[in-house]
Motif scaffolding. Structure first.
Motif, mmCIF file in Angstrom:
data_model
loop_
_atom_site.group_PDB
_atom_site.id
_atom_site.type_symbol
_atom_site.label_atom_id
_atom_site.label_comp_id
_atom_site.label_asym_id
_atom_site.label_seq_id
_atom_site.Cartn_x
_atom_site.Cartn_y
_atom_site.Cartn_z
ATOM 1 N N ASN A 1 -10.941 10.645 -12.302
ATOM 2 C CA ASN A 1 -11.228 9.192 -11.712
ATOM 3 C C ASN A 1 -10.856 9.410 -10.039
ATOM 4 O OD1 ASN A 1 -13.834 8.850 -12.794
ATOM 5 N ND2 ASN A 1 -12.454 8.288 -14.689
ATOM 6 N N GLU A 2 -11.008 7.832 -9.938
ATOM 7 C CA GLU A 2 -9.912 8.072 -8.480
ATOM 8 C C GLU A 2 -8.963 7.177 -8.636
ATOM 9 O OE1 GLU A 2 -12.729 5.617 -5.729
ATOM 10 O OE2 GLU A 2 -13.829 5.660 -6.668
ATOM 11 N N SER A 3 -9.210 6.431 -9.708
ATOM 12 C CA SER A 3 -7.146 5.729 -10.081
ATOM 13 C C SER A 3 -7.329 6.617 -11.292
ATOM 14 C CB SER A 3 -7.568 4.171 -10.008
ATOM 15 O OG SER A 3 -8.485 4.092 -11.155
ATOM 16 N N ILE A 4 -5.671 6.945 -11.577
ATOM 17 C CA ILE A 4 -5.127 7.788 -12.442
ATOM 18 C C ILE A 4 -4.868 6.650 -13.574
ATOM 19 C CG2 ILE A 4 -3.011 7.362 -12.243
ATOM 20 C CD1 ILE A 4 -2.315 10.406 -12.522
ATOM 21 N N PHE A 5 -5.004 6.732 -15.092
ATOM 22 C CA PHE A 5 -4.400 6.699 -16.339
ATOM 23 C C PHE A 5 -3.089 6.373 -16.579
ATOM 24 C CE2 PHE A 5 -4.429 5.030 -20.877
ATOM 25 C CZ PHE A 5 -5.791 4.113 -21.006
ATOM 26 N N SER A 6 -2.969 5.205 -16.244
ATOM 27 C CA SER A 6 -1.200 5.201 -16.327
ATOM 28 C C SER A 6 -0.995 5.228 -17.808
ATOM 29 C CB SER A 6 -0.842 4.814 -15.223
ATOM 30 O OG SER A 6 -1.330 2.832 -15.986
ATOM 31 N N TRP A 7 0.427 5.384 -17.584
ATOM 32 C CA TRP A 7 1.382 5.137 -18.900
ATOM 33 C C TRP A 7 1.373 3.198 -19.224
ATOM 34 C CZ3 TRP A 7 2.192 7.176 -23.403
ATOM 35 C CH2 TRP A 7 3.050 6.083 -23.827
ATOM 36 N N ALA A 8 1.387 2.146 -18.048
ATOM 37 C CA ALA A 8 0.951 1.501 -18.600
ATOM 38 C C ALA A 8 -0.276 1.122 -19.395
ATOM 39 C CB ALA A 8 1.159 0.423 -17.288
ATOM 40 N N ASP A 9 -1.145 1.471 -18.380
ATOM 41 C CA ASP A 9 -2.781 1.723 -19.501
ATOM 42 C C ASP A 9 -2.962 2.339 -20.930
ATOM 43 O OD1 ASP A 9 -4.169 1.183 -17.291
ATOM 44 O OD2 ASP A 9 -4.193 2.670 -15.496
#
Length: 269
Positions: free
Chosen positions: A193-201
């Motif tokens: 996707n256009e934005s990565i799923f981060s550790w904060a997510d």
């Protein structure tokens, strides 16, 4: 018979169904899935009442069109099948359509004819996956009317996962299957996707799950089988290691065995 998923999707859970390891609660009020993807679990359960969502707007538009215009979508896929060639694929990949029906048909066409069913966009949000080896645009398993019938019972949303999970309450069954990022290795997940799923997510997801469990929801989450994930969930859920073969490699003989973590979280027992 359950509806066979229409899309091939990274992280899809067809293999989980074939292993018969989901074991949902015997009864539940609503089914809620905040990372819908290929919808394998959703179609397997065919819930009477549900909220299904994903942050990918193209994906959600496809399911909305499949629900509302199954006959039209089926006919448009027949047109794509008749015209499919390498040249036609790249014309479609570069084409922008004005109507949801045209966009949904293009989305399904590209999913079935691109390399390995991969969904990837560039920084402009443009689909940029090369053509694959599959020529079938319409599959023998396609049941447009059946899928539409199941989807009639669902609220379909383009939404961040937290907003969806925050609606889960007593006697709801929540299936959670996020992108598999881990702590200190955020960029290891391929950017579908256009934005990565981060550790904060991941942490935000963990907190949303705890809130939902405190309201009486029953949650099953699949995630990376990694110490950082274990540290998040070991104190609140029942852990099970799942084993499967990776499906992202282009050739079957390159697909290695891997493991995933499953946690069941239910504070009411």
């Amino acid at each position: 018979m359950p509806i066979v998923p229409f899309l091939k999707w990274a992280g899809g859970k067809r293999w989980l169904i074939s292993q018969d390891q989901l074991n949902p609660p015997p009864t539940y009020q609503r089914f809620i899935e905040p990372f819908l993807g290929g919808a394998a679990i959703y179609f397997q359960l065919s819930p009477v009442q549900s909220i299904i969502s994903d942050i990918n707007s193209d994906l959600i538009e496809f399911y909305s069109v499949l629900r509302d215009f199954p006959d039209h979508l089926s006919r448009m896929m027949g047109t794509h099948q008749q015209q499919h060639t390498k040249e036609y694929y790249y014309i479609q990949r570069a084409t922008t359509y004005d109507t949801p029906l045209e966009r949904a048909a293009r989305f399904l066409y590209l999913n079935r004819t691109c390399w390995n069913g991969l969904y990837r966009v560039n920084k402009k949000g443009e689909f940029n996956v090369p053509i694959g080896t599959k020529d079938k645009v319409i599959l023998d398993t396609d049941d447009f009317i059946g899928a539409s019938t199941v989807l009639q019972n669902s609220e379909i949303r383009c939404s961040d996962f937290e907003n969806t999970i925050d609606e889960a309450g007593q006697d709801d069954f929540v299936f959670v299957d996020p992108p598999y990022t881990v702590k200190h290795n955020n960029n290891n997940f391929i950017k579908y996707n256009e934005s990565i799923f981060s550790w904060a997510d991941q942490v935000r997801l963990h907190n949303a799950i705890i809130r939902a469990a405190n309201r009486g929801a029953y949650i099953v989450i699949c995630n990376a089988d990694h110490k950082s994930i274990h540290d998040l969930y070991d104190d609140i859920g029942e852990y099970k290691q799942l084993s499967r073969y990776s499906v992202l490699a282009g050739k079957a003989d390159k697909r290695k065995k891997t493991t995933e973590a499953m946690y069941r979280i239910n504070f009411t027992q």
